[in-house]
Motif scaffolding. Structure first.
Motif, PDB file in Angstrom:
ATOM      1  N   ASP A 230      50.228  46.856  42.794  1.00  0.00           N
ATOM      2  CA  ASP A 230      51.180  47.963  42.642  1.00  0.00           C
ATOM      3  C   ASP A 230      50.832  48.863  41.463  1.00  0.00           C
ATOM      4  N   ALA A 231      50.257  48.293  40.413  1.00  0.00           N
ATOM      5  CA  ALA A 231      49.867  49.080  39.240  1.00  0.00           C
ATOM      6  C   ALA A 231      48.581  49.876  39.498  1.00  0.00           C
ATOM      7  N   GLY A 232      47.856  49.495  40.527  1.00  0.00           N
ATOM      8  CA  GLY A 232      46.598  50.190  40.815  1.00  0.00           C
ATOM      9  C   GLY A 232      45.499  49.889  39.812  1.00  0.00           C
ATOM     10  N   SER A 233      45.585  48.737  39.168  1.00  0.00           N
ATOM     11  CA  SER A 233      44.595  48.364  38.155  1.00  0.00           C
ATOM     12  C   SER A 233      43.215  48.188  38.773  1.00  0.00           C
ATOM     13  N   LEU A 234      42.203  48.592  38.003  1.00  0.00           N
ATOM     14  CA  LEU A 234      40.817  48.468  38.449  1.00  0.00           C
ATOM     15  C   LEU A 234      40.018  47.632  37.460  1.00  0.00           C
ATOM     16  N   VAL A 235      39.028  46.935  37.977  1.00  0.00           N
ATOM     17  CA  VAL A 235      38.017  46.291  37.143  1.00  0.00           C
ATOM     18  C   VAL A 235      36.883  47.298  37.060  1.00  0.00           C
ATOM     19  N   ILE A 236      36.524  47.669  35.843  1.00  0.00           N
ATOM     20  CA  ILE A 236      35.466  48.656  35.664  1.00  0.00           C
ATOM     21  C   ILE A 236      34.394  48.047  34.775  1.00  0.00           C
ATOM     22  N   LYS A 237      33.374  47.531  35.426  1.00  0.00           N
ATOM     23  CA  LYS A 237      32.212  46.983  34.741  1.00  0.00           C
ATOM     24  C   LYS A 237      31.005  47.482  35.518  1.00  0.00           C
ATOM     25  N   ALA A 238      30.041  46.620  35.773  1.00  0.00           N
ATOM     26  CA  ALA A 238      28.920  47.015  36.629  1.00  0.00           C
ATOM     27  C   ALA A 238      29.427  47.269  38.045  1.00  0.00           C
ATOM     28  N   LEU A 239      30.421  46.484  38.449  1.00  0.00           N
ATOM     29  CA  LEU A 239      31.089  46.682  39.738  1.00  0.00           C
ATOM     30  C   LEU A 239      32.469  47.253  39.469  1.00  0.00           C
ATOM     31  N   VAL A 240      32.929  48.129  40.345  1.00  0.00           N
ATOM     32  CA  VAL A 240      34.263  48.707  40.207  1.00  0.00           C
ATOM     33  C   VAL A 240      35.038  48.377  41.480  1.00  0.00           C
ATOM     34  N   PHE A 241      36.191  47.734  41.294  1.00  0.00           N
ATOM     35  CA  PHE A 241      37.011  47.345  42.443  1.00  0.00           C
ATOM     36  C   PHE A 241      38.438  47.092  41.957  1.00  0.00           C
ATOM     37  N   PRO A 242      39.410  47.033  42.888  1.00  0.00           N
ATOM     38  CA  PRO A 242      40.786  46.757  42.480  1.00  0.00           C
ATOM     39  C   PRO A 242      40.910  45.371  41.847  1.00  0.00           C
ATOM     40  N   GLU A 243      41.629  45.314  40.739  1.00  0.00           N
ATOM     41  CA  GLU A 243      41.778  44.064  40.001  1.00  0.00           C
ATOM     42  C   GLU A 243      42.429  42.967  40.833  1.00  0.00           C
ATOM     43  N   TRP A 244      43.337  43.320  41.727  1.00  0.00           N
ATOM     44  CA  TRP A 244      44.062  42.313  42.495  1.00  0.00           C
ATOM     45  C   TRP A 244      43.139  41.488  43.375  1.00  0.00           C
ATOM     46  N   TRP A 245      41.969  42.007  43.712  1.00  0.00           N
ATOM     47  CA  TRP A 245      41.008  41.232  44.502  1.00  0.00           C
ATOM     48  C   TRP A 245      40.638  39.936  43.790  1.00  0.00           C
ATOM     49  N   LEU A 246      40.594  39.978  42.458  1.00  0.00           N
ATOM     50  CA  LEU A 246      40.263  38.772  41.696  1.00  0.00           C
ATOM     51  C   LEU A 246      41.310  37.678  41.867  1.00  0.00           C
ATOM     52  N   TYR A 247      42.536  38.060  42.143  1.00  0.00           N
ATOM     53  CA  TYR A 247      43.630  37.104  42.226  1.00  0.00           C
ATOM     54  C   TYR A 247      43.829  36.517  43.620  1.00  0.00           C
ATOM     55  N   VAL A 248      43.194  37.073  44.620  1.00  0.00           N
ATOM     56  CA  VAL A 248      43.392  36.612  46.002  1.00  0.00           C
ATOM     57  C   VAL A 248      43.087  35.113  46.189  1.00  0.00           C
ATOM     58  N   PRO A 249      42.005  34.578  45.629  1.00  0.00           N
ATOM     59  CA  PRO A 249      41.734  33.146  45.856  1.00  0.00           C
ATOM     60  C   PRO A 249      42.766  32.190  45.250  1.00  0.00           C
ATOM     61  N   VAL A 250      43.480  32.629  44.225  1.00  0.00           N
ATOM     62  CA  VAL A 250      44.372  31.726  43.493  1.00  0.00           C
ATOM     63  C   VAL A 250      45.520  31.203  44.366  1.00  0.00           C
ATOM     64  N   PRO A 251      46.295  32.062  45.034  1.00  0.00           N
ATOM     65  CA  PRO A 251      47.371  31.492  45.858  1.00  0.00           C
ATOM     66  C   PRO A 251      46.840  30.652  47.025  1.00  0.00           C
ATOM     67  N   PHE A 252      45.695  31.032  47.571  1.00  0.00           N
ATOM     68  CA  PHE A 252      45.124  30.228  48.653  1.00  0.00           C
ATOM     69  C   PHE A 252      44.712  28.845  48.157  1.00  0.00           C
ATOM     70  N   GLY A 253      44.035  28.801  47.019  1.00  0.00           N
ATOM     71  CA  GLY A 253      43.593  27.522  46.467  1.00  0.00           C
ATOM     72  C   GLY A 253      44.763  26.613  46.138  1.00  0.00           C
ATOM     73  N   PHE A 254      45.793  27.164  45.506  1.00  0.00           N
ATOM     74  CA  PHE A 254      46.946  26.336  45.151  1.00  0.00           C
ATOM     75  C   PHE A 254      47.792  25.985  46.373  1.00  0.00           C
ATOM     76  N   ALA A 255      47.805  26.841  47.386  1.00  0.00           N
ATOM     77  CA  ALA A 255      48.501  26.484  48.628  1.00  0.00           C
ATOM     78  C   ALA A 255      47.809  25.299  49.301  1.00  0.00           C
ATOM     79  N   LEU A 256      46.475  25.290  49.272  1.00  0.00           N
ATOM     80  CA  LEU A 256      45.742  24.154  49.837  1.00  0.00           C
ATOM     81  C   LEU A 256      45.977  22.884  49.022  1.00  0.00           C
ATOM     82  N   LEU A 257      46.052  23.020  47.704  1.00  0.00           N
ATOM     83  CA  LEU A 257      46.397  21.864  46.871  1.00  0.00           C
ATOM     84  C   LEU A 257      47.812  21.380  47.176  1.00  0.00           C
ATOM     85  N   ALA A 258      48.741  22.313  47.351  1.00  0.00           N
ATOM     86  CA  ALA A 258      50.114  21.933  47.693  1.00  0.00           C
ATOM     87  C   ALA A 258      50.148  21.208  49.033  1.00  0.00           C
TER      88      ALA A 258
END
Length: 160
Positions: free
Chosen positions: A112-140
């Protein structure tokens, strides 16, 4: 179905670790040969490490190869050990579900904030967080299975 999902987690974790290994080796070799290194390799390996960890955790738990305190097994009766394991699984379930909830909130806030990762690669920051709920859902899921079926080992664990 559950076994296939857990095996897929192991395959994903192994694949990501293999990719990290290849990328790091490529980077080291090219630098030592004086060739131009790919500037995005460090970033990709940095972002891939949590993916490997989040994929490996439920698979390791499913195989009974997760971190556990073996000392208790030596001093507790089998019945008491099962109760401790079940309580630990219940605690793991609660913590994993809280992490799913919190990580989804962080992901949505970042999107919602539209945050970006700006390094050598530029992409929406939320992409970094996508694996976290999936990983913890599988642990659950695995912790929940252990709460409901405390004595059920996997086929792989039984054949070792």
């Amino acid at each position: 179905m559950h076994a296939a999902l857990m095996r897929a987690c192991g395959v994903v974790a192994a694949g990501v670790v293999a990719l990290i290994t290849l990328l790091v080796c490529w980077d080291v070799v090219t630098r030592n040969l004086g060739l131009r290194s790919l500037p995005w390799i460090n970033e990709v390996t940095e972002y891939a490490l949590p993916i490997a960890t989040l994929a490996a955790a439920p698979w390791l738990m499913w195989r009974n190869q997760h971190v556990r305190l073996d000392l208790l097994g030596a001093v507790l009766s089998p019945a008491a050990q099962r109760r401790v394991d079940r309580m630990a699984s219940l605690l793991g379930l609660v913590v994993s579900l809280l992490m799913v909830w919190y990580s989804v909130r962080v992901l949505l806030d970042s999107r919602d904030a539209g945050s970006l990762v700006i390094k050598a690669l530029v992409f929406p920051e939320w992409w970094l967080y996508v694996p976290v709920p999936f990983g913890f859902a599988l642990l659950a899921l695995e912790c929940g299975r252990r709460v409901l079926f405390p004595s059920g080992l996997t086929d792989e664990a039984e054949t070792r």
